[in-house]
Design a protein around this motif. Structure first.
Motif, PDB file in Angstrom:
ATOM      1  N   ALA A   1     -17.779  36.057  49.896  1.00  0.00           N
ATOM      2  CA  ALA A   1     -16.748  35.961  50.927  1.00  0.00           C
ATOM      3  C   ALA A   1     -16.987  36.935  52.066  1.00  0.00           C
TER       4      ALA A   1
ATOM      5  N   ARG B   1     -14.269  38.553  54.792  1.00  0.00           N
ATOM      6  CA  ARG B   1     -13.004  37.816  54.629  1.00  0.00           C
ATOM      7  C   ARG B   1     -12.245  38.257  53.380  1.00  0.00           C
TER       8      ARG B   1
ATOM      9  N   TRP C   1     -11.216  29.186  54.675  1.00  0.00           N
ATOM     10  CA  TRP C   1     -12.513  28.751  55.222  1.00  0.00           C
ATOM     11  C   TRP C   1     -12.242  27.662  56.273  1.00  0.00           C
TER      12      TRP C   1
ATOM     13  N   GLU D   1     -13.715  26.747  58.946  1.00  0.00           N
ATOM     14  CA  GLU D   1     -14.869  25.987  59.414  1.00  0.00           C
ATOM     15  C   GLU D   1     -15.289  24.915  58.409  1.00  0.00           C
TER      16      GLU D   1
ATOM     17  N   ASN E   1     -13.275  21.157  52.108  1.00  0.00           N
ATOM     18  CA  ASN E   1     -12.404  21.635  51.026  1.00  0.00           C
ATOM     19  C   ASN E   1     -11.234  20.687  50.780  1.00  0.00           C
TER      20      ASN E   1
ATOM     21  N   ILE F   1     -21.000  29.075  58.191  1.00  0.00           N
ATOM     22  CA  ILE F   1     -19.776  29.822  57.898  1.00  0.00           C
ATOM     23  C   ILE F   1     -19.756  31.112  58.717  1.00  0.00           C
TER      24      ILE F   1
ATOM     25  N   ARG G   1     -18.377  34.366  57.619  1.00  0.00           N
ATOM     26  CA  ARG G   1     -17.744  35.283  56.660  1.00  0.00           C
ATOM     27  C   ARG G   1     -17.790  36.739  57.098  1.00  0.00           C
TER      28      ARG G   1
END
Length: 801
Positions: free
Chosen positions: A70, A73, A86, A88, A93, A115, A117
């Motif tokens: 992660a 984050r 998340w 992006e 998800n 991503i 992060r």
């Protein structure tokens, strides 16, 4: 209540146990279902990255290993919805939750995802496995994610493929046969020349016994035995044997293979070449027949070798890198022209010296021991590579990527050492400049946030002291104290403005400015500030175009530069203020767009700056004036102002010779707009009507309300945008005065809502720094902190529209 499934000292256990789950859809941890507790307990103790997405929203619970993935984050995403954690990958998800809560499992291998992060977007790859988790009612209530990041492997494989492809391209370009084998001798690749010479079909000569069909039967046993010895000992493989041509005849080849080792010295592969020596063999046979023929051939061969040596010498001498040759004891045998130029020496002057005693290292303390130790390691067969900072006789201190490599004999002995050095001074300077830029950006973020908070604190202080002063509260002593406090608060306001300018977050209202007229109007102020010992010279170009700037901030910047120049000339001197046009081409100044600029130059004949001072001059709070004699924000404020307006600040200075500072501002062909003067409160129209005042800071709202009441308005207060909308429906409102950044609805959102139903209702936004970017250009705004006179002037302007 005991929670045995959270026993232990892992970081994840502590975070989950102490998290306020009652604020989420999961409810208090004591009321979690048995399946949820079981999965969370397993998750906490698992060594691999696991995350549980519970409920329809996918509330996130994860372990320490997942926290590493992660990045920054964590821990903010603990207990958050997976779509928000998340953003992006929100659609991805959503799909995972839909499938998982439907009782289906999903699996992905080396899935590429972009991503953010750690604050910046990056490409990453993952192995992802999702399985539903069943609750007490035997229905899917969540999804457990098994996460394995494969970014490193993917990138390593890509780098390996690129390296292999480069090798293949190089090998295909060679006239010799080139081949490669695994550590166990399995030949897995041969270049096209190998197949064209033998006539074998592509791909048919790979394997452990790949050469059995093309090697002459009489030579095969010796060739095989030598190959097995090389594989067993890891030494260089070198032998001669005959290889069958496509027409069925055989030709002699020198076959040589060297092991490729990893960092631990383990053999990981072999690279071999077959050099055609059939002509050489024929020459040897001819020697037995005719000595004169042999001599001619030897002479021809010698000429060829000399030509090759000449070509190698040309490459060696024309290389921009530093190259040389040492014997195994470290004595210098050769050096190319580039390296000799750096020490202003001829090869004959230094040949035979120990490498560590040569002029390359004599000017760098302790470097002789470093080089002596490195040579000793390479003499034992190691390769040494490191970055060195060396003080050279020509060029001074310079950085190098320095490598020492051994040259081995066929028996595996080190017979020479090759030193190579590639200068990296410019690259390191660029890296240092980038680090300084990042440092200033981080400091700007910090100072901008602090300054914004101070504006909120100063608003009720200045407003209250201003009201007390205007109402003449107390006697002479009290009024003197109030005046002193107000003066200090105004100085704090100026300091905050400088911080905001450095952070590039000062709310500006740029307009075309007549720079020549502005400098002329400030000449008396600059002269009186500089004192009688400073001579003031003006050099303003004719027909100077207008510059895009803000009058007040530009005046402050010029005054700061003039004061700095005065302080740099304690014994007197000349202060020159010049203005001219400058045309910047694309790429000439990093970060600046091409175009025409107005260049304002402030020069002095003072003490100047050393390199350390010049390098840190624009940093906030950096000052050479001593404690209590300067804030250290003058130049940083000017730099921030220039950057915010799309310009630049350049500093030229030499110790003892003075300093010249250039301020570049974008030129504009627009007409110069006269600057409105603030309305004096004594002339302001006495207010009438009802003002709806909206601010979520109680002290700010209360102070502003007192100012409005004193100006004659009836005030209705609201602590939020939502509350203001309710009051608008209940009261007849003549004007809205609102803060911009508030919890929930912003001031801009409130104004947009009001304008849909009452487009003619006057509005005023009170704002700090960064929030100004979201305010429409036609919305009047007042910057915090402010006094009653400034509020009155702004309201008078609004009433006149």
């Amino acid at each position: 209540m005991k929670l045995p499934f959270l026993d232990g000292d892992q970081a994840a256990v502590a975070l989950i146990r102490d998290f306020d789950w009652g604020s989420t859809a999961l409810g208090p941890i004591e009321r979690w279902s048995a399946p949820l507790r079981t999965v969370v307990g397993m998750l906490c103790r698992a060594p691999n990255p696991l995350a549980l997405l519970w409920g329809a929203d996918g509330i996130m619970i994860y372990n320490d290993a997942y926290a590493v993935i992660a990045g920054k984050r964590h821990p903010a995403m603990l207990g958050s919805k997976v779509r928000e954690a998340w953003p992006e990958a929100a659609d991805f998800n959503d799909h995972i939750m839909t499938e998982g809560l439907a009782g289906r499992s999903l699996s992905y291998r080396d899935l590429a995802m972009e991503i953010a992060r750690n604050g910046e977007r990056e490409q990453a790859w993952f192995n992802l496995d999702y399985a539903p988790v069943w609750d007490d009612d035997d229905s899917p209530a969540g999804v457990i994610a098994f996460v394995t990041e494969t970014t490193g492997r993917i990138q390593d494989n890509a780098a390996l493929r690129q390296s292999e492809e480069q090798f293949r391209v190089f090998a295909q370009a060679m006239p010799n046969h080139v081949w490669a084998a695994h550590a166990d001798g399995f030949i897995f690749w041969l270049n096209d020349q190998s197949y064209s010479y033998t006539g074998a079909a592509l791909g048919t000569m790979t394997g452990i016994n790949a050469w059995g069909d093309v090697v002459h039967p009489d030579d095969l046993p010796v060739a095989t035995a030598c190959w097995r010895t090389a594989l067993a000992t890891g030494t260089v493989y070198e032998t001669e044997f005959r290889i069958r041509r496509a027409d069925g005849n055989y030709g002699w080849f020198l076959v040589r293979a060297e092991p490729v080792r990893d960092e631990s010295g383990k053999v990981i592969s072999w690279v071999g070449t077959n050099t055609d020596i059939d002509a050489l063999r024929e020459t040897e046979n001819a020697l037995r027949i005719a000595n004169d023929t042999l001599e001619a051939q030897v002479n021809a061969r010698t000429a060829e070798l000399q030509a090759k040596e000449a070509r190698l010498r040309t490459v060696f001498e024309t290389s921009f890198g530093f190259q040389g040759l040492l014997d195994p004891d470290g004595r210098l045998l050769d050096a190319n022209a580039t390296s000799l130029t750096a020490i202003d020496s001829a090869l004959d002057d230094i040949a035979g010296l120990s490498f560590w005693e040569t002029p390359w290292f004599a000017g760098t303390p302790g470097m002789d021991e470093t080089i002596r130790d490195a040579v000793a390691r390479v003499a034992r067969g190691d390769v040494v590579r490191q970055e060195l900072l060396i003080n050279l006789p020509v060029g001074g201190w310079r950085w190098f990527d320095f490598v020492l490599r051994p040259i081995f004999s066929t028996q595996g002995d080190v017979i020479a050492i090759v030193p190579e050095a590639l200068e990296t001074t410019e690259r390191r300077a660029a890296e240092e400049a980038l680090r300084q830029s990042q440092k200033l950006e981080a400091m700007g973020q910090l100072t901008g946030g602090v300054a914004h908070d101070f504006n909120n604190l100063l608003t009720p202080i200045i407003g209250t002291l201003d009201l007390l002063s205007r109402r003449e509260i107390g006697g002479e002593r009290e009024q003197r104290l109030i005046g002193g406090g107000l003066q200090s608060a105004e100085r704090a306001k100026m300091l905050v403005q400088r911080l905001l300018a450095f952070a590039r977050r000062q709310p500006l209202q740029p307009q075309p400015v007549d720079v020549a007229a502005l400098i002329a109007s400030m000449s008396d102020l600059i002269a009186s500030t500089s004192g009688p010992r400073i001579r003031i010279d003006m050099d303003i170009a004719a027909w100077l175009p207008a510059a895009t700037a803000e009058v007040n901030q530009l005046e402050m910047a010029l005054l700061n530069l003039a004061v700095n120049a005065r302080d740099a000339m304690p014994e007197g001197g000349t202060l020159t203020i010049a203005a001219a046009t400058a045309d910047i081409i694309d790429g000439e100044v990093p970060g600046m767009a091409a175009g025409r600029y107005v260049k304002i130059t402030v020069s002095d004949t003072g003490t100047g700056m050393d390199e350390h001072t010049k390098r840190h001059a624009i940093e906030p709070f950096f000052s050479t004036k001593g404690i209590g004699k300067g804030t250290g924000l003058g130049l940083s404020m000017v730099h921030g102002l220039a950057s915010q307006l799309g310009g630049a600040l350049n500093i030229s200075s030499k110790l003892g010779l003075g300093t010249s500072i250039e301020l570049l501002l974008p030129a504009t062909a627009a007409s110069v707009v006269p600057i409105d003067q603030p309305t004096d409160p004594a002339d302001a129209v006495i207010g009438a009507g009802t003002v709806l005042l909206v601010d979520d800071e109680d002290p700010v709202r209360q102070t502003t309300a007192e100012m409005l009441i004193e100006l004659g308005y009836h005030v209705i207060e609201a602590h939020s945008g939502e509350a203001a909308i309710e009051l608008i429906d209940q009261h007849a409102i003549d004007m809205i005065v609102t803060d911009h950044l508030m919890g929930g609805m912003t001031g801009t959102a409130l104004i947009e809502h009001v304008r849909r139903t009452a487009p003619d209702l006057p509005v005023l936004v009170i704002t700090g720094y960064a929030d100004a970017a979201g305010i429409a250009a036609d919305v009047p705004r007042l910057t915090k902190p402010f006094r009653s006179a400034e509020l009155a002037a702004m309201l008078a302007t609004i009433q006149q529209r």
